[in-house]
Motif scaffolding. Structure first.
Motif, mmCIF file in Angstrom:
data_model
loop_
_atom_site.group_PDB
_atom_site.id
_atom_site.type_symbol
_atom_site.label_atom_id
_atom_site.label_comp_id
_atom_site.label_asym_id
_atom_site.label_seq_id
_atom_site.Cartn_x
_atom_site.Cartn_y
_atom_site.Cartn_z
ATOM 1 N N ARG A 736 0.902 -1.244 -0.032
ATOM 2 C CA ARG A 736 0.061 -0.149 0.170
ATOM 3 C C ARG A 736 0.863 1.187 0.086
ATOM 4 N N SER A 737 1.863 1.243 0.916
ATOM 5 C CA SER A 737 2.960 2.424 0.916
ATOM 6 C C SER A 737 3.711 2.606 -0.488
ATOM 7 N N LEU A 738 3.821 1.428 -0.977
ATOM 8 C CA LEU A 738 4.703 1.659 -2.550
ATOM 9 C C LEU A 738 3.659 2.085 -3.474
ATOM 10 N N THR A 739 2.573 1.773 -3.202
ATOM 11 C CA THR A 739 1.579 2.144 -4.260
ATOM 12 C C THR A 739 1.476 3.574 -4.156
ATOM 13 N N ASN A 740 1.292 4.307 -2.941
ATOM 14 C CA ASN A 740 1.328 5.676 -2.661
ATOM 15 C C ASN A 740 2.463 6.381 -3.162
ATOM 16 N N LEU A 741 3.719 5.807 -2.978
ATOM 17 C CA LEU A 741 4.856 6.565 -3.386
ATOM 18 C C LEU A 741 5.041 6.379 -5.052
ATOM 19 N N ALA A 742 4.661 5.491 -5.454
ATOM 20 C CA ALA A 742 4.938 5.345 -6.774
ATOM 21 C C ALA A 742 3.803 5.992 -7.699
ATOM 22 N N GLY A 743 2.672 6.664 -6.970
ATOM 23 C CA GLY A 743 1.724 7.440 -7.763
ATOM 24 C C GLY A 743 2.037 8.988 -7.471
ATOM 25 N N ARG A 749 9.314 6.325 -8.466
ATOM 26 C CA ARG A 749 9.065 5.091 -9.460
ATOM 27 C C ARG A 749 10.384 4.446 -9.658
ATOM 28 N N VAL A 750 11.242 5.471 -10.279
ATOM 29 C CA VAL A 750 12.431 4.672 -10.606
ATOM 30 C C VAL A 750 13.358 3.918 -9.411
ATOM 31 N N LYS A 751 13.283 4.896 -8.285
ATOM 32 C CA LYS A 751 13.920 4.260 -7.141
ATOM 33 C C LYS A 751 13.371 2.837 -6.823
ATOM 34 N N ILE A 752 12.108 2.621 -6.701
ATOM 35 C CA ILE A 752 11.409 1.468 -6.358
ATOM 36 C C ILE A 752 12.091 0.424 -7.333
ATOM 37 N N MET A 780 1.320 -2.092 -8.935
ATOM 38 C CA MET A 780 1.883 -2.490 -10.567
ATOM 39 C C MET A 780 1.129 -1.364 -11.308
ATOM 40 N N CYS A 781 -0.224 -1.265 -11.196
ATOM 41 C CA CYS A 781 -0.908 0.026 -11.855
ATOM 42 C C CYS A 781 -0.157 1.411 -11.740
ATOM 43 N N ASN A 782 0.429 1.698 -10.723
ATOM 44 C CA ASN A 782 1.164 2.797 -10.436
ATOM 45 C C ASN A 782 2.470 2.858 -10.982
ATOM 46 N N LEU A 783 3.075 1.674 -11.101
ATOM 47 C CA LEU A 783 4.510 1.614 -11.617
ATOM 48 C C LEU A 783 4.566 1.455 -13.325
ATOM 49 N N ILE A 784 3.326 1.084 -13.820
ATOM 50 C CA ILE A 784 3.421 0.634 -15.167
ATOM 51 C C ILE A 784 3.455 1.791 -16.170
ATOM 52 N N SER A 785 3.740 3.055 -15.601
ATOM 53 C CA SER A 785 4.059 4.062 -16.460
ATOM 54 C C SER A 785 5.567 4.117 -16.690
ATOM 55 N N CYS A 786 6.421 3.308 -16.107
ATOM 56 C CA CYS A 786 7.811 3.072 -16.295
ATOM 57 C C CYS A 786 7.866 2.398 -17.628
ATOM 58 N N LYS A 787 8.792 2.613 -18.450
ATOM 59 C CA LYS A 787 9.147 2.157 -19.622
ATOM 60 C C LYS A 787 9.530 0.543 -19.290
ATOM 61 N N GLU A 788 10.524 0.338 -18.413
ATOM 62 C CA GLU A 788 10.973 -0.771 -17.861
ATOM 63 C C GLU A 788 10.068 -1.855 -17.575
ATOM 64 N N VAL A 789 8.969 -1.277 -16.675
ATOM 65 C CA VAL A 789 7.740 -2.293 -16.482
ATOM 66 C C VAL A 789 7.069 -2.638 -17.622
ATOM 67 N N GLN A 790 6.724 -1.628 -18.281
ATOM 68 C CA GLN A 790 6.164 -1.944 -19.560
ATOM 69 C C GLN A 790 6.805 -3.076 -20.707
ATOM 70 N N GLU A 791 8.045 -3.085 -20.722
ATOM 71 C CA GLU A 791 8.565 -3.950 -21.479
ATOM 72 C C GLU A 791 8.646 -5.492 -20.752
ATOM 73 N N ARG A 792 8.535 -5.614 -19.513
ATOM 74 C CA ARG A 792 8.372 -6.726 -18.810
ATOM 75 C C ARG A 792 7.070 -7.718 -19.237
ATOM 76 N N PHE A 793 6.139 -6.495 -19.623
ATOM 77 C CA PHE A 793 4.517 -7.180 -19.839
ATOM 78 C C PHE A 793 4.478 -7.547 -21.338
ATOM 79 N N VAL A 794 5.194 -6.853 -22.163
ATOM 80 C CA VAL A 794 5.056 -7.100 -23.569
ATOM 81 C C VAL A 794 6.033 -8.203 -24.058
#
Length: 930
Positions: A736-743, A749-752, A780-794
């Motif tokens: 929950r706390s990481l969700t808040n920070l990532a948003g 987000r990069v630090k996480i 994950m919803c808040n982190l997915i704006s990072c390109k690195e995370v997007q690459e993992r999903f596609v």
């Protein structure tokens, strides 16, 4: 008095004739009688010209300024002031005046030439002034000039310190005879000079092994020790920092890249040994002040133990034990009430006990521990003398110190024949100092039930007599604490009360009375908190104490005092009041079995149930516990042991249990205070502090809770809570706390991601526990704006995208919102994802249709964004498939709906989808017959 105009004209004639003194006299008389401002400005301007001729530049500038005050565009006055200021060396001000002249008359060659000349002179002066060599010499000149103004000397001192912290500046100071000049500053004995010199030396030694070694030779270890021995806390702390900087540079603990210097083979072992020996000598020297002794002990505590416990080299600890153990024991045995004692502060003996603990913990085998115990044993034996009570109580005080340090060693000494009896006998002595030392020793030795039982049998009546008969408040309060400790020997087990019903409450009442008495000195009032630390094992005492707001505030104020030995007792008391110690859950079956076999079964006090604990927490918050904890966390590291840090972390975790209280905790500095507790200490303590941070970070604005760069420091502790060895609640709060920070920001987000949290978060998206799975998906919803995370999903060869699609089909609305939100952002950023969705599961279309007709507008809107992204993905077959199914009807129904503020986002998204379908030629607009 003559007419001002006539006097002015007369002055002009004298000026033209070269009679400057007469001209000045006429102008001065004219000024006195002139009332016309414009005429007065002309006279001032003329007298300014006279003063220029006389080379009286200060008066020339002053008169020109008075003319300019009347007419800011008076070009003659401006140029005359420019000439005067140039001669006075104020080039920048002169430059401004001639600049204004050139602006008014841009073709005047005199002005232009002066402007060029002054510009060149200013540049040359700046180059000279700002060259490091010149700056260094200038600073030393100012500092060593006794007649120089105080603020200029302070500024020069600060500049020198700042310059020394840059490698180039430090080297310049060193090369320009800086060390001898700094020694000259130290020899003045003036506090500000000594501080500036020592801090500059610290900067020069930081991160440079060769320079640090050279400075040791030039200044001398003895000289540095003599500076640290003075009775001035600021100077002592600055010198302690100098020693630490030298140690870090010589051992490589500063972790700095030394470049070319790395190639030099510099053996620092001799210097390190010299420093270690000098610090050991300081510990037992009478010439060293209390503050100096504290810092010598602190330096030993910090630098003697191994940095990495896996290292087998504990030679520094063995060297310190061989050369300094008896000196440290001597410090522990000091009795301030006796004559001819070592100078000490309130904290010295506790710091010595901490050092003894760390030295003992460094020992890796039984022979080494036997040697440690033997030295302690010999020392205590050498001091016990029936004919010399001063020596005997010194020995008893040493045992007290060991009981607070390496408990095993102290406990073994107490267990020797005759020692406990000697303590009890000293209680009966007529000398008050004997009584005081003996009572303290009894208190420390009663930590085990066996010892407590012995004292209850042999010493309780003696302690009661002392308490009742003595008139010395210091002995009275210590006797009371002894009774408190004995009364709480059963811990929080309600069935193991040592004293009669109500006795502990009476003892606690007396402790609170002393605690609230400001006339009693801090050291004595500390013992009142010590008593409460024991008595608050009893739930009745806890309840009474937290209801006494005056006593609570008195304890919090004491915790902020200079005597930091109080912190441990305060922490114990707060842990008891909040019931945040570890409690094992006892199975009812085991209780029945224990009763059947006639074994002892611990009982819980009725007031130790959750409702009572929650009420106590509220009262503690109201009394200002958070600000007190924040101050305690900042205490000296040697006082703030790992065990103390763990207790403070436990208290913080208990305070953050109710979300309504977290805002107040943040407002009083609780968020900042938790960071060091989460980064250092025992594993249990770091976990508790990280959990408290997670609770705060989950619902607070990170910028307010952890201001500045601190917000990036909280990420690592939170990621640590994601490990599988942590419990489910800790995992959930961390997510929950990481969700808040990532948003909050891209940098967070990069630090996480840098802390390698992404794999753990993905794993929790597969979790069976609904709330943990939802929290992981939201994160994950808040982190997915990072390109690195997007690459993992596609990327190919994984089921991440499939999981996201299937989570959209779950029944839980919050989970659907999170999963659909992640999918919407992913399909917006990655067109490849739009095509891949159709391949990961055959249910994709059914899931999307269900989302599009969802009653929750948030889910519906996210689904329609996904549909639009798929239509816009440049895949005509996919777009055609979407429109040929029931989805077109769903889009039409939603798009034709009347505007509704609650569902407007979904309605607009549906209409955008229909327009896109028309643009693609998949549908045609409805046309009415003409």
């Amino acid at each position: 008095m003559g007419d001002p105009i006539q006097l002015k004209d007369e002055g002009n004639k004298h000026f033209q004739a070269g009679e400057i003194e007469n001209a000045i006299e006429c102008y001065t008389k004219a000024i006195k009688g002139c009332k016309d401002k414009k005429v007065l400005a002309v006279i001032y301007r003329n007298r300014s010209a006279c003063y220029l001729k006389k080379e009286n530049y200060a008066n020339a500038a002053s008169d020109a300024s008075k003319a300019i005050d009347v007419d800011a565009a008076d070009i003659k006055a401006l140029y005359r002031r420019c000439q005067a200021l140039e001669k006075l060396g104020k080039l920048d001000m002169a430059f401004k005046d001639v600049q204004r002249c050139a602006t008014i008359e841009p073709k005047n060659q005199t002005f232009l030439e002066t402007l060029r000349r002054l510009g060149a002179e200013i540049q040359a002066k700046l180059k000279t002034t700002f060259s490091t060599d010149s700056r260094v010499q200038n600073m030393f000149d100012i500092l060593l000039d006794d007649e120089m103004e105080k603020d200029k000397r302070e500024k020069a001192a600060n500049n020198l310190i700042v310059l020394s912290r840059e490698d180039a500046g430090a080297e310049r100071i060193f090369q320009n005879n800086g060390v001898p000049l700094l020694l000259t500053m130290i020899e003045t004995g003036k506090q500000e000079m000594v501080l500036a010199a020592v801090r500059t030396l610290s900067g020069m030694c930081t991160g440079h092994k060769a320079r640090a070694m050279a400075i040791i030779q030039m200044v001398g270890v003895d000289k540095m020790c003599s500076i640290m021995a003075v009775d001035n806390e600021e100077i002592v702390l600055a010198t302690c920092n100098l020693f630490q900087c030298i140690n870090d540079s010589l051992t490589g603990e500063d972790k700095k890249d030394y470049g070319k210097e790395e190639a030099l083979v510099l053996d620092a072992s001799k210097d390190l040994k010299t420093i270690l020996l000098a610090l050991v000598e300081m510990v037992g020297s009478k010439k060293v002040s209390g503050h100096g002794r504290d810092q010598a002990l602190n330096l030993l505590s910090k630098n003697v133990p191994r940095i990495v416990k896996k290292s087998k080299d504990n030679s520094k600890a063995l060297f310190t034990i061989d050369h300094g153990l008896k000196k440290i024991l001597k410090v522990c045995g000091q009795v301030s009430e006796l004559p001819d004692q070592l100078p000490m502060t309130e904290n010295t003996q506790l710091i010595a006990s901490v050092l003894l603990t760390r030295l003992y913990d460094e020992l890796s085998c039984d022979p080494e521990r036997d040697n440690f115990r033997e030295i302690c044993n010999e020392y205590v034996n050498s001091k016990i003398d029936p004919n010399d009570m001063d020596r005997t109580i010194h020995a008893i005080n040493v045992i007290s110190g060991l009981l607070q340090g390496p408990f095993d060693v102290g406990n073994a000494l107490v267990g020797r024949q005759g020692i406990m009896e000697m303590m009890v006998a000293l209680c009966a002595s007529e000398r008050e100092v004997d009584q005081m030392v003996a009572v303290e020793a009894l208190i420390h030795s009663a930590s085990k039930m066996s010892r407590a039982s012995f004292i209850i049998t042999n010493g309780v009546s003696l302690l009661k007599d002392l308490y009742k008969k003595t008139k010395n408040e210091k002995i009275k309060i210590r006797s009371l604490v002894g009774l408190c400790k004995l009364g709480s020997a059963g811990g929080d087990d309600y069935s193991l009360r040592q004293f009669a019903e109500g006795s502990t409450e009476k003892l606690a009442k007396q402790c609170r009375k002393w605690l609230c008495n400001p006339k009693i000195d801090t050291k004595t009032r500390k013992w009142a908190i010590e008593g409460l630390a024991y008595l608050t094992n009893d739930a009745d005492v806890k309840d009474d104490f937290v209801e006494d707001e005056i006593a609570l505030k008195a304890m919090f104020e004491l915790s902020k005092s200079t005597d930091k030995t109080i912190i441990y007792s305060v922490a114990c008391t707060l842990v008891n009041c909040t019931n945040c110690y570890d409690k094992k859950d006892i199975l009812p079956e085991l209780v029945q079995l224990a009763k059947f076999s006639k074994q002892h079964v611990p009982e819980q006090h009725p007031k130790d149930k959750k409702d009572f604990i929650d009420q106590r927490v509220k009262r503690l918050l109201k009394a200002g516990i958070t600000s007190a904890l924040a101050v305690m966390v900042k205490a000296d590291n040697s006082i703030l042991t790992d065990q103390t840090k763990e207790m403070l972390a436990r208290v913080f975790l208990a305070l953050t249990d109710d979300p309504k209280d977290r805002g107040a905790i943040v407002a009083q500095g609780g968020g900042k205070a938790l960071i060091p507790l989460a980064l250092e200490g025992t594993e249990a303590g770091k976990t508790k502090a990280s959990h408290a941070i997670a609770r705060i970070a989950a619902i607070s604005n990170p910028e307010i809770a952890f201001p500045g760069e601190r917000v990036y420091e909280v990420v690592r502790p939170l990621v640590g809570l994601l490990h599988t060895d942590k419990d489910g609640m800790q995992n959930y709060e961390a997510l929950r706390s990481l969700t808040n920070l990532a948003g909050f920001s891209e940098k967070l987000r990069v630090k996480i991601l840098k802390e390698k949290a992404i794999s753990d978060i993905e794993n929790y998206m597969f979790e069976d526990h609904d709330q943990i799975r939802q929290a992981a998906t939201e994160c994950m919803c808040n982190l997915i704006s990072c390109k690195e995370v997007q690459e993992r999903f596609v990327s190919d060869g994984n089921d991440r995208l499939k999981l996201l699609v299937l989570l959209c089909g779950e029944e839980d609305e919050n989970l659907q919102i999170a999963a659909a939100g992640a999918l919407a952002m992913l399909t917006t950023a990655q067109k490849k994802a739009c095509n891949k969705i159709t391949l990961v599961t055959t249910q994709w279309l059914e899931i999307l249709q269900r989302l599009c007709i969802h009653t929750n507008p948030n889910v519906q809107h996210r689904a329609l964004v996904i549909i639009y992204n798929m239509l816009d993905s440049d895949n005509s077959e996919l777009a055609k498939k979407l429109i040929e199914c029931e989805l077109l009807e769903i889009l039409s129904v939603i798009g034709k709906a009347e505007n509704n503020p609650k569902r407007q986002q979904a309605i607009d998204a549906a209409r955008t989808c229909l327009v896109k379908a028309m643009d693609l030629g998949l549908i045609k607009p409805f046309a009415t017959p003409s």
